[in-house]
Write a protein that holds these residues in place. Structure first.
Motif, PDB file in Angstrom:
ATOM      1  N   LYS A   4       0.854  -1.186   0.000  1.00  0.00           N
ATOM      2  CA  LYS A   4       0.000   0.000   0.000  1.00  0.00           C
ATOM      3  C   LYS A   4       0.889   1.234   0.000  1.00  0.00           C
ATOM      4  N   GLU A   5       1.101   1.862   1.158  1.00  0.00           N
ATOM      5  CA  GLU A   5       1.991   3.013   1.251  1.00  0.00           C
ATOM      6  C   GLU A   5       3.374   2.551   1.703  1.00  0.00           C
ATOM      7  N   SER A   6       4.410   3.104   1.102  1.00  0.00           N
ATOM      8  CA  SER A   6       5.807   2.734   1.384  1.00  0.00           C
ATOM      9  C   SER A   6       6.081   1.289   0.976  1.00  0.00           C
ATOM     10  N   ALA A   7       6.043   1.055  -0.332  1.00  0.00           N
ATOM     11  CA  ALA A   7       6.377  -0.250  -0.904  1.00  0.00           C
ATOM     12  C   ALA A   7       7.685  -0.109  -1.673  1.00  0.00           C
ATOM     13  N   GLY A   8       8.619  -1.031  -1.429  1.00  0.00           N
ATOM     14  CA  GLY A   8       9.912  -0.957  -2.096  1.00  0.00           C
ATOM     15  C   GLY A   8      10.444  -2.316  -2.470  1.00  0.00           C
ATOM     16  N   GLY A   9      11.355  -2.316  -3.425  1.00  0.00           N
ATOM     17  CA  GLY A   9      11.931  -3.569  -3.899  1.00  0.00           C
ATOM     18  C   GLY A   9      12.767  -4.283  -2.861  1.00  0.00           C
ATOM     19  N   VAL A  10      13.560  -3.541  -2.089  1.00  0.00           N
ATOM     20  CA  VAL A  10      14.373  -4.151  -1.033  1.00  0.00           C
ATOM     21  C   VAL A  10      13.728  -3.921   0.324  1.00  0.00           C
ATOM     22  N   CYS A  11      13.352  -2.670   0.637  1.00  0.00           N
ATOM     23  CA  CYS A  11      12.643  -2.414   1.892  1.00  0.00           C
ATOM     24  C   CYS A  11      11.546  -1.383   1.672  1.00  0.00           C
ATOM     25  N   GLY A  12      10.492  -1.497   2.442  1.00  0.00           N
ATOM     26  CA  GLY A  12       9.378  -0.562   2.326  1.00  0.00           C
ATOM     27  C   GLY A  12       9.756   0.825   2.801  1.00  0.00           C
ATOM     28  N   GLU A  13      10.441   0.891   3.946  1.00  0.00           N
ATOM     29  CA  GLU A  13      10.875   2.173   4.493  1.00  0.00           C
ATOM     30  C   GLU A  13      12.237   2.024   5.147  1.00  0.00           C
ATOM     31  N   SER A  14      13.100   3.000   4.901  1.00  0.00           N
ATOM     32  CA  SER A  14      14.385   3.096   5.583  1.00  0.00           C
ATOM     33  C   SER A  14      14.266   4.236   6.582  1.00  0.00           C
ATOM     34  N   ALA A  15      14.289   3.902   7.868  1.00  0.00           N
ATOM     35  CA  ALA A  15      14.034   4.858   8.949  1.00  0.00           C
ATOM     36  C   ALA A  15      15.260   5.723   9.244  1.00  0.00           C
TER      37      ALA A  15
END
Length: 170
Positions: free
Chosen positions: A109-120
């Motif tokens: 949904k929100e914050s979708a990524g190939g390696v990670c959804g979110e990098s904090a």
């Protein structure tokens, strides 16, 4: 490797000794928002095939929520889908991810990524790549969907088709 469901092991150190082909149903992510994976995981250059992760919740990936170190593991095939903060290797990275890659499709949904959804904040993601197709509603990216201002994302690339409604980037 059986860490899912046993959060007493999420602070340990692990090294893959060979490639793993998963069979059967959906895999549960390692680490949650309340008890993140805080240990060290080295794929030792090995790969996982047929990785199937499907959940309606947030923080979805091989590792759901990471505050530790994940290195040198690849996802060759499978399908990863979830809610907010969905990625192949990690849903939310608050630690370090180095030398990892993904070839499987990722849907979030929100914050979708190939390696990670979110990098904090204060996290690190380096020397990673993605070739798996990405589909998300918003904040969709080839490597990470969302990257906080003090996160360090470097020497990584994506060669994937990316589809979404808003805030889409390679």
């Amino acid at each position: 490797l059986d860490l899912a469901g046993d959060d007493t092991k999420w602070g340990g150190n692990y090294v893959l000794a060979g490639d793993i082909q998963l069979t059967g149903g959906s895999f549960s992510p390692i680490g949650t928002e309340t008890v993140p994976f805080s240990g060290k995981f080295s794929g030792n250059g090995h790969v996982l095939t047929n990785v199937k992760i499907s959940a309606a919740g947030d923080y979805i990936g091989l590792f759901g929520y990471n505050s530790g170190t994940i290195t040198y593991v690849g996802i060759e095939s499978g399908e990863i889908s979830g809610g907010n903060c969905t990625g192949s290797i990690c849903g939310l990275n608050a630690g370090t991810i180095t030398g990892c890659y993904n070839n499987a499709p990722v849907t979030g949904k929100e914050s979708a990524g190939g390696v990670c959804g979110e990098s904090a904040d204060r996290s690190t993601l380096a020397n990673c790549y993605n070739t798996g197709m990405l589909v998300g509603d918003s904040v969709v990216g080839g490597i990470c969907g969302s990257v906080e201002s003090s996160a360090d994302v470097s020497s990584s690339f994506s060669m994937a088709e990316i589809c979404g409604n808003s805030e889409i980037g390679g």
